[in-house]
Design a protein around this motif. Sequence first.
Motif, mmCIF file in Angstrom:
data_model
loop_
_atom_site.group_PDB
_atom_site.id
_atom_site.type_symbol
_atom_site.label_atom_id
_atom_site.label_comp_id
_atom_site.label_asym_id
_atom_site.label_seq_id
_atom_site.Cartn_x
_atom_site.Cartn_y
_atom_site.Cartn_z
ATOM 1 N N LEU A 125 46.580 48.093 38.992
ATOM 2 C CA LEU A 125 47.416 49.214 39.393
ATOM 3 C C LEU A 125 48.470 49.374 38.307
ATOM 4 C CD1 LEU A 125 46.501 50.517 41.883
ATOM 5 C CD2 LEU A 125 48.102 49.168 43.210
ATOM 6 N N ARG A 152 50.181 45.353 39.657
ATOM 7 C CA ARG A 152 49.443 44.730 40.745
ATOM 8 C C ARG A 152 47.967 44.719 40.391
ATOM 9 N NH1 ARG A 152 51.417 48.226 45.746
ATOM 10 N NH2 ARG A 152 51.725 49.734 44.073
ATOM 11 N N ARG A 153 47.308 43.627 40.709
ATOM 12 C CA ARG A 153 45.928 43.461 40.298
ATOM 13 C C ARG A 153 45.046 43.126 41.485
ATOM 14 N NH1 ARG A 153 43.275 38.749 36.582
ATOM 15 N NH2 ARG A 153 44.125 37.510 38.279
ATOM 16 N N GLN A 154 43.847 43.603 41.495
ATOM 17 C CA GLN A 154 42.885 43.220 42.524
ATOM 18 C C GLN A 154 41.614 42.734 41.846
ATOM 19 O OE1 GLN A 154 43.087 43.092 45.971
ATOM 20 N NE2 GLN A 154 41.118 42.078 45.801
ATOM 21 N N LEU A 192 39.351 41.622 53.085
ATOM 22 C CA LEU A 192 40.640 42.104 52.599
ATOM 23 C C LEU A 192 41.422 42.831 53.686
ATOM 24 C CD1 LEU A 192 39.648 43.432 49.063
ATOM 25 C CD2 LEU A 192 41.167 41.515 49.567
ATOM 26 N N LEU A 245 41.931 37.674 46.915
ATOM 27 C CA LEU A 245 42.035 37.693 48.370
ATOM 28 C C LEU A 245 43.110 38.648 48.891
ATOM 29 C CD1 LEU A 245 41.731 33.855 49.000
ATOM 30 C CD2 LEU A 245 39.933 35.596 49.115
ATOM 31 N N GLY A 246 43.828 39.292 47.988
ATOM 32 C CA GLY A 246 44.916 40.151 48.429
ATOM 33 C C GLY A 246 46.083 39.354 48.968
ATOM 34 N N GLY A 278 43.578 45.519 49.223
ATOM 35 C CA GLY A 278 44.224 44.276 48.840
ATOM 36 C C GLY A 278 45.621 44.429 48.288
ATOM 37 N N ARG A 279 45.910 45.575 47.676
ATOM 38 C CA ARG A 279 47.121 45.641 46.883
ATOM 39 C C ARG A 279 48.040 46.829 47.133
ATOM 40 N NH1 ARG A 279 48.212 40.880 46.467
ATOM 41 N NH2 ARG A 279 47.222 39.579 44.902
ATOM 42 N N ARG A 280 47.731 47.664 48.124
ATOM 43 C CA ARG A 280 48.599 48.808 48.339
ATOM 44 C C ARG A 280 49.386 48.666 49.638
ATOM 45 N NH1 ARG A 280 45.261 52.513 44.607
ATOM 46 N NH2 ARG A 280 47.030 53.824 44.192
ATOM 47 N N GLU A 283 51.283 53.841 50.646
ATOM 48 C CA GLU A 283 50.328 54.134 49.577
ATOM 49 C C GLU A 283 48.924 54.303 50.143
ATOM 50 O OE1 GLU A 283 52.233 51.815 45.736
ATOM 51 O OE2 GLU A 283 51.208 50.659 47.267
#
Lengths: 235, 235
Positions: free
Chosen positions: A74, A78-80, A151, A194-195, B152-154, B158
């Motif tokens: 992102l 932020r990474r997934q 997730l 894994l978030g 996972g990341r928002r 969002e």
Amino acid sequence: MLDLAPSSPCARQLDPHQGMGRQAPVCDGHVDLELAEMSRQIRLCAKTTVFAEGARADAVWSLDSGSVLLSKLLRDGRRQVIGIAVSGDFLGLPMQSANGFTATTLTPVVLRRFDRVRFADLLNRTPDLMRQVFETFSQELVLAQDHMLLLGRRSAEEKVAAFLLHLRDRWAPLQGLTSRIDLPMTRQDIGDYLGLTLETVSRTMTKLAQRKIIAVIPDGVRILDAERLARAAGL
Amino acid sequence: MLDLAPSSPCARQLDPHQGMGRQAPVCDGHVDLELAEMSRQIRLCAKTTVFAEGARADAVWSLDSGSVLLSKLLRDGRRQVIGIAVSGDFLGLPMQSANGFTATTLTPVVLRRFDRVRFADLLNRTPDLMRQVFETFSQELVLAQDHMLLLGRRSAEEKVAAFLLHLRDRWAPLQGLTSRIDLPMTRQDIGDYLGLTLETVSRTMTKLAQRKIIAVIPDGVRILDAERLARAAGL
DNA sequence: CGCGGGGTTGAAAGGCCTCAAAACGTGTGG
DNA sequence: CCACACGTTTTGAGGCCTTTCAACCCCGCG
């Protein structure tokens, strides 16, 4: 699992996630030859990027050994992690002109590089090869769907437990079904898969360790009680 | 997007998520005929299940009109919606003998049913058809990867913002790019899609409405400020 | 020996969830 | 036409799980 290595034609390994419906392996010497001549073997050491998200995708890859982290970013950092590729996996979408994710080596790897367009071309001329890649992608899709469930709907403990079991199963065909699980990635990598945050991953693992379900060892964990670990994963 | 309807051979619609690299559509009368004779048109009303997770998969489907919710269940009832199929989408994995998820109609739908084994058979005999389905699956994979990043990341805001924009784009080829977005599903469905509770979805929407970014209307929302909505989605 | 990356642990904050109740919309039957 | 029931949505209050921020430990390496 694909076998595009010309050195071992038709020697196909077992895929742990294989459903049924697989036909006999393809053994077309001509295709193997063409794959061989259009591919180049490449060795990379750990923690190098094979290709980056957003870059023009002029190649697809087949992973001969080692493991590779697949991740999306992102804009704010932020990474997934969307997947972990292991020996025998196929990397990249033949029909897509840009990489949808970044591929970073976790361990030293050896992989074969195929020119994407030429590969797509061969794919269109070789139904058997297309069918192989098609089945691989079907499997990828199933894995992705499972991961979405993880997730979106699992707790931290369930995530970590499921992750360990998943990794064990995924590496089983390569190193047997041992209780020792190698983790050639950082807590950050696991968290991004894994978030979770790296701290939560660490905490969750020590909690599992305190309950004697796993033991945390250098560069990995040992499963002490697979039964209870499976229960912790929500079965 | 697939077009397996015999009534409109070769009339292929645009896919909004289509990358480049697509070849000219396949127009093989023989294949169209064979698809026609092995398919059966089926109409279902809203809120009926097309097939259930875990059940034997003896069919694959092509969705002619309406939309269908695809979801996976955790044994304790937690649910994750893994996708929303719309007109033109393909449902089911030809090579998989069991359904990995449940498909539930959101609206009245008309779909075509294909015997899975016969379809897989035809697939193997028809490279062009295989290529079409292959490209569809590649797209599915890309969507799944995007969704993993979201799950996972928002943040909640969002997620909801991205969801609305995603739906708008996905339905654009069918109803044009209007500011009005139909939501033929409940807050629960949306929450299960985004990994949130229905209350959080509701709260987030009213918060967006208070900021004049959207307006909540019966069975949908209206986008008042697409610019800011995109920013809320994290671009 | 000191530095740096990775891992663990702690305390505090916050975002999302849980539980609960009220508001709303729609179809049914009196 | 209205009353009622039912399902969905909204709103509120409180609590919990995960995150955030920080300190500390461990270990390999220059």
